[in-house]
Motif scaffolding. Sequence first.
Motif, short mmCIF file in Angstrom:
data_model
loop_
_atom_site.label_atom_id
_atom_site.label_comp_id
_atom_site.label_asym_id
_atom_site.label_seq_id
_atom_site.Cartn_x
_atom_site.Cartn_y
_atom_site.Cartn_z
N GLU A 544 3.73 61.08 -8.51
CA GLU A 544 2.47 60.39 -8.65
C GLU A 544 2.66 58.99 -9.26
O GLU A 544 3.50 58.81 -10.16
N THR A 545 1.87 58.04 -8.81
CA THR A 545 1.87 56.69 -9.37
C THR A 545 1.57 56.74 -10.86
O THR A 545 0.69 57.49 -11.30
N GLN A 546 2.29 55.96 -11.63
CA GLN A 546 2.12 55.96 -13.09
C GLN A 546 1.13 54.87 -13.50
O GLN A 546 0.97 53.86 -12.82
N ASP A 549 -1.94 53.80 -20.32
CA ASP A 549 -3.17 54.04 -21.07
C ASP A 549 -3.25 52.96 -22.16
O ASP A 549 -2.53 53.02 -23.16
N PRO A 598 0.91 59.92 -15.19
CA PRO A 598 0.39 59.86 -13.84
C PRO A 598 -1.11 59.54 -13.85
O PRO A 598 -1.81 59.84 -14.81
N VAL A 599 -1.57 58.95 -12.78
CA VAL A 599 -2.98 58.57 -12.67
C VAL A 599 -3.89 59.76 -12.92
O VAL A 599 -4.88 59.67 -13.64
N SER A 600 -3.53 60.94 -12.39
CA SER A 600 -4.38 62.13 -12.52
C SER A 600 -4.48 62.61 -13.97
O SER A 600 -5.52 63.07 -14.42
N TRP A 601 -3.36 62.44 -14.71
CA TRP A 601 -3.32 62.85 -16.11
C TRP A 601 -4.35 62.06 -16.93
O TRP A 601 -5.08 62.61 -17.74
N LYS A 603 -7.03 60.56 -15.69
CA LYS A 603 -8.37 60.93 -15.22
C LYS A 603 -8.81 62.21 -15.89
O LYS A 603 -9.94 62.35 -16.36
N ALA A 604 -7.88 63.17 -15.97
CA ALA A 604 -8.18 64.46 -16.58
C ALA A 604 -8.54 64.26 -18.05
O ALA A 604 -9.50 64.86 -18.58
N GLU A 605 -7.78 63.37 -18.70
CA GLU A 605 -8.03 63.09 -20.11
C GLU A 605 -9.42 62.49 -20.32
O GLU A 605 -10.13 62.82 -21.26
N GLN A 607 -12.00 63.01 -18.61
CA GLN A 607 -13.04 64.03 -18.45
C GLN A 607 -13.18 64.91 -19.69
O GLN A 607 -14.26 65.42 -19.98
#
Lengths: 608, 201
Positions: A544-546, A549, A598-601, A603-605, A607
């Motif tokens: 996944e793209t990094q 933050d 990762p981008v998803s990490w 996003k999850a954070e 939320q």
Amino acid sequence: MILMKKLLSGNEALALGAYHAGVAFASAYPGTPSTEIMEAVAVHKDIYAEWSTNEKVAVEVAMGACYAGARVMVSMKQVGLNVAADPFLAVSTTGVNGGFVLIEADDPGIHSSQGEQDNRHFAELAKVPILEPMDSQSAYDLMSCAFEISEQFDTPVMLRSTTRISHSKSIVEAKDARTASTLKIGFSLNMQRWVMLPVNARVRHVAMEERMLKLAAYGETFPFNKIEPGDRSLGIIATGISYQYAREVFPKASFLKLGMTYPPPEKLIRAFAAKVDRILVVEELDPFIEDHIKAMGIKCEGKQFIPRCGELNTDILEAAGRKMGIIKTPAPEKLTVPAELAKRPPLLCPGCPHTGFFYVLAGIGQRLKLPGAKDKVPGEPNLVVAGDIGCYTLGAYPPLNAMDTNGCMGSSIGTAIGMEKVGLNAKIVAVIGDSTFLHSGITPLVDAVYNQSKITVIITDNSTTAMTGHQEHPGTGISVQGLPGGKVVLEDVVKGVGVKNLAVVDSFNIKEIRTAVKSALDSNELSVVIVRGACVVHVPKHGETQIIDTKKCNQCGICLLVGCPAIQTTGKQPVIDAAMCTGCTVCAQVCPKQAIGPVSWLKAEAQN
Amino acid sequence: MSSKPKFDLLLTGVGGQGNILASDIIGEVALTAGYDVKKTDTLGMAQRGGSVVSHVRITEKVYSPLIQEGAVDILLAFEKLEGIRWVNYLRPGGIAIINDHALPPLSVNLGAEKYPSDAEVMQLLKQRTGKIYLVPGTLKATELGNARTLNIFMLGSLSVFLPFTVPDWQTAIQKHLPEKLWKLNMTAFAAGRKEIENVHV
């Protein structure tokens, strides 16, 4: 015969010329600017083609094939012939059966080499004729001449290209078919002919000298040695790409263009000299033709006006023309581009498997520093990295600064051994790529075992010959024609020559690399670490793209020290270019604030 | 002397932007149109990310593949910094077509060097010519859904100044690209061609 007009590079034209001339066997080792010759000829499945382990082997396999009656071609870059000098002189001594053409590509200007050298001296040393193409058309035409000359005069032929000939495209009128060689495959036993015991070699030397006299006579009427009449006030003798530059800068001059520069056609040169008032020899690098003309007692000018170093061009020739008083018009005013314009040197790619271990080595050697920061190593280095040739040579650039020597293919290991043996007070590491190790790193590793060296060798294995454009090699087990071949396993080679301390680690796992390298450096014995990870051109996306933050990031700049082009800055804030990031996570692993993920990490954070 | 006009073109950009393919396509079009043509690339040793320059020379009879400094008729730059780096090659009054996009080199990101401002870029270009076309190549190519069509977009812009027909360009583009990319790239080509009429600084 139908002729077809095509736009071909010099390399493509050489390959097509060889194919149409009935070449049956081609061998090469990749090297800029010669690589595409093999790539272009290997597409023809009715010939045998191989990437050889190195240039020496390439000449030797071709030698065998030519003894057995095949028309053969070997291609390499200029420094490749340094490696292959031994068999090149050997095949000159024995002579040939099938035609033998060695194509070597010089690199004036050092676009991608470790040095600048004029290989025509090798042909003189080996007593072999030289053909020099002037554009793609003459590259195509000279290939068939080369095979004919080789067979007629029982000699290998050197075909000398240069970067500008090899990598320029121009229009070629080509035949539409291949002329098959009339030779049959077979070997006639003849000890006097093929076994170079002193008693036979003495006879062959006499034959070689006689051969050169015959070739010199042949050159007098060789159709590619040609006078183009013009004004008698200036006569230009030129070859290769230099002919094109001279033709443009001195349009009215008389020309003698030489397609065969060695042995030089003395009568033709004398006839030309009688027709002109002043002779200027235009050639790149050394005064090769010029010196031969002067040795004939013919007055000429050349290198006192035309530089020995670097690549020529029309600007340089025009300046020479002004110095000689031939061009009377003043030089046009030049526009100066500001020197402080940001430079763009070559770089390791985003996601490059070489980056991680260089970062680790730079850390151990205390080399990591941002530009402008104070030097952390005021005195002697505590770690010396002997480097080698490949993309990874770029590890020498900031911010990694993790390569300290680089001379020639395979030299890293020997250089490291020598430094250790004289008692250099530092940890000594050799860094060598997989293709370079197989090319010429195995014999120095044997030396290290034999002489009980205690160096650490890092083999950076990206399973390709990356810098020259991703050619296969023995470690990949795939042939140049895309066929399955035998695969040489690096671990087996290393263990097989007697190395006891071997570790294999993942190129993208910083912790694993650091542990293995530190353990190897502390071991006090010869150690090898194979760092393995695919070239990013082969595996363009690792994960996944990094993303950074910015709430966690304290702008310490450590991620920038990885030297990844995907990590950029907005003001002082590092940001990752999503289009360039391959998701290799090396930056995330070195971030002390765990601010990269990762981008998803993220996003999850957000939320939670 | 020669019956055909002369076009000396310099294509500059960053490794990976597709400059070399673009210069190959120009060469192909010129060959089809019955011109003599030579092209040569200077790319150094990097796979990606370094400066890349291609010379393309088109006329009745071409000798040197390299263009003389100050003799380039059209400078086609795929990136701003790489445009001004070679502006000294442009002849006075020549045409500069510049992709309005910055790719800062690593040294800039590390804070060691500065990327020139737009004003500095324009000032440098104007020293040589008033015929400057800033085109939003990267933006338009990205909008088309594939940033890699930038090179064909730029060829579209260039094509306005060259004596070749659109069908000839289309044939050359199709010869160098796989069939599944033909439609998208011809759209990019048309967009680049249209753009040049709108943007003149």
